[in-house]
Design an enzyme around this catalytic site. Structure first.
Site, PDB file in Angstrom:
ATOM      1  N   SER A 142      11.119 -50.749  23.955  1.00 33.65           N
ATOM      2  CA  SER A 142      12.208 -51.335  24.742  1.00 33.65           C
ATOM      3  C   SER A 142      11.607 -52.129  25.893  1.00 33.65           C
ATOM      4  CB  SER A 142      13.111 -50.224  25.296  1.00 33.65           C
ATOM      5  OG  SER A 142      13.960 -50.706  26.334  1.00 33.65           O
ATOM      6  N   TYR A 165      14.173 -42.039  28.839  1.00 28.71           N
ATOM      7  CA  TYR A 165      14.053 -43.238  28.005  1.00 28.71           C
ATOM      8  C   TYR A 165      12.853 -44.065  28.436  1.00 28.71           C
ATOM      9  CZ  TYR A 165      15.617 -47.486  25.560  1.00 28.71           C
ATOM     10  OH  TYR A 165      15.708 -48.585  24.740  1.00 28.71           O
TER      11      TYR A 165
END
Length: 253
Positions: A142, A165
């Site tokens: 990401s 995350y």
């Protein structure tokens, strides 16, 4: 470029995995689609226009946190040219804001996602060592594995960018390089794709604030990411190894 090839897609029941599976099959590849929820995965694949009885599609149930099941899968398959890990395992409390995250939840989510990704990379590398045939592994990271979060895009919404995350996605990038270096053979490629935010009916205020951080696109559509993954799976990327490709319309600039 992918015609006649066979790929394993883990997390094929998700937003990205189901679309990728459909695209690979439309390119005349064979796909082993794996997910922890077999029936939901089949429903998602049907929604992508796939017939689950298509000879080019094999659907299996796979828990990436079950080492024996993952090991058994890789021991039983043959002739695969690559794999993509689109899975996103997490616990029910995932997504809390920074000061609300307990150590137990942080550790569990790191274990679920990063631990299963380690296992998947390890087994892909072991498969290559056994088969000695070209293999392309694609990991999904990401932009928040690359840059610090832009928390202002979440202002006025209940959303946040979970600390787990950021920790997981940044670690995935290094693990991908690690396994490429450890195997040390150009026949085995381990690369990553780091997408920007992907549209999934988020609150309008968030979408507007996010778009201001890009060069005009705003949140990405799944199709905007698929091409990069397919490139890394293809022979056109045969000497691209240990790399990370960012697809974010300038969000990380």
């Amino acid at each position: 470029m992918l015609e006649g090839k066979k790929f394993l897609v883990a997390g094929a029941g998700g937003l990205l995995g189901s679309k990728l599976t459909a695209d690979l099959i439309s390119d005349h590849a064979h796909v082993i689609a794996a997910d922890i929820n077999l029936e939901l995965m089949k429903e998602r694949l049907v929604s992508q226009g796939l017939d689950t009885k298509n000879r080019a599609l094999t659907c299996i149930m796979l828990d990436l946190n079950d080492a024996s099941s993952v090991g058994a899968l890789f021991a039983s398959i043959s002739g695969i040219d690559g794999a993509v890990n689109c899975s996103y395992p997490r616990n029910k409390r995932y997504g809390s804001k920074f000061f609300d995250v307990s150590l137990a939840d942080f550790n569990e989510n790191i274990s679920l996602h990063l631990g299963s990704s380690f296992l998947f990379m390890q087994q892909c590398a072991a498969y290559f060592k056994r088969e000695q045939a070209p293999f392309a592994l694609v990991n999904i990271s990401s932009i928040y594995g690359v840059i610090a979060p832009k928390f202002e895009v979440y202002d006025g919404t209940p959303m946040t960018m979970p600390v787990e995350y950021a920790a997981i996605k940044s670690a995935l990038l290094h693990m991908s390089k690690y396994v490429a270096s450890y195997v040390g053979d150009s026949g085995f490629r381990s690369n990553s794709v780091s997408p920007g935010g992907i549209f999934d009916h988020q609150p309008e205020q968030f979408l507007e604030q996010y778009k201001k951080q890009t060069l005009g696109k705003g949140m990405l559509d799944i199709e905007d990411v698929i091409g990069t993954i397919k490139f890394l799976l293809s022979d056109s990327a045969r000497y691209v190894n240990g790399q990370n490709i960012i697809v974010d319309d300038g969000f990380s600039l």
